[in-house]
Design a protein around this motif. Structure first.
Motif: not given
Length: 205
Positions: A30-34, A71-73, A83-85, A146-150
């Motif tokens: 899971l990459l984000a809140e449902c 979804v936070v990279g 930190g991040g995904l 991508l890193a440092d991007q949402t």
């Protein structure tokens, strides 16, 4: 030149790509809140309410139920603490939850018996194995993080009964993706990239 005709290609895509799949997902998927796309009160819901999700009355399509995921990279600054995904975003997943509690509708809240010990059932990944599992809708092409991007996935979902069975549904997803710097506080501004709108219809085999 192709040995196989377009009808065969379409059939294979519909079955292998645009069909939902039963799965037991770990929470790490899971990459984000449902997001809740439909709520039904079993005491007062109608046949029309249960006919689908996001549909116009009496129709097999509508404006859809909205969803909006961030979804936070991964962050270059926080690589050591995870930190991040890493991603990518490879699809959507759906499941249901049930509340067994006292009635809250106007007709029953004052006359129906009160339930002193409400119960809650979830069939989500956080519960581990359940009889129901989850339905997964894989994207034809994954969306990289991508890193440092949402990455923002914004769109609507519709569920409509199939013509062959009132117990089975097809799912239509309309959505688009965009990216912004994770440091930006403005979800609608400072957009670095915006993808083209997508529309995918999945069969539930």
């Amino acid at each position: 030149m192709s040995v196989l005709e377009s009808n065969f290609d379409r059939e294979q895509k519909e079955y292998y790509v645009l069909s939902s799949r039963w799965a037991e997902l770990p929470t790490s998927c899971l990459l984000a809140e449902c997001a809740v796309v439909k709520e039904l009160d079993m005491h007062v819901c109608t046949v029309e309410d249960a006919r689908g999700v996001g549909l116009s009355v009496g129709e097999d399509e509508g404006n859809g139920a909205p969803f909006d995921f961030d979804v936070v990279g991964r962050s270059y600054a926080n690589e050591d603490d995870g930190g991040g995904l890493a991603g990518p975003i490879s699809g959507f997943a759906g499941w249901f939850t049930v509340d067994f509690k006292s009635r809250t509708d106007d007709a029953g809240k004052d006359v129906a018996p009160q339930i002193p010990n409400p119960a809650y059932l979830s069939t989500g990944p956080e519960m581990g194995y359940t009889h129901w599992g989850q339905q997964v809708f894989h994207l034809p092409s994954a969306i990289p993080l991508l890193a440092d991007q949402t990455t923002r996935i914004q769109g609507t979902l519709e569920m409509m009964r199939t013509k062959d069975s009132a117990r089975l549904y097809n799912v239509r997803l309309r959505f688009s993706s965009s990216r912004r710097r994770t440091s930006s506080q403005d979800r609608d501004g400072d957009v670095l990239m915006k993808g083209k709108p997508e529309e995918l219809v999945y069969q539930i085999p």
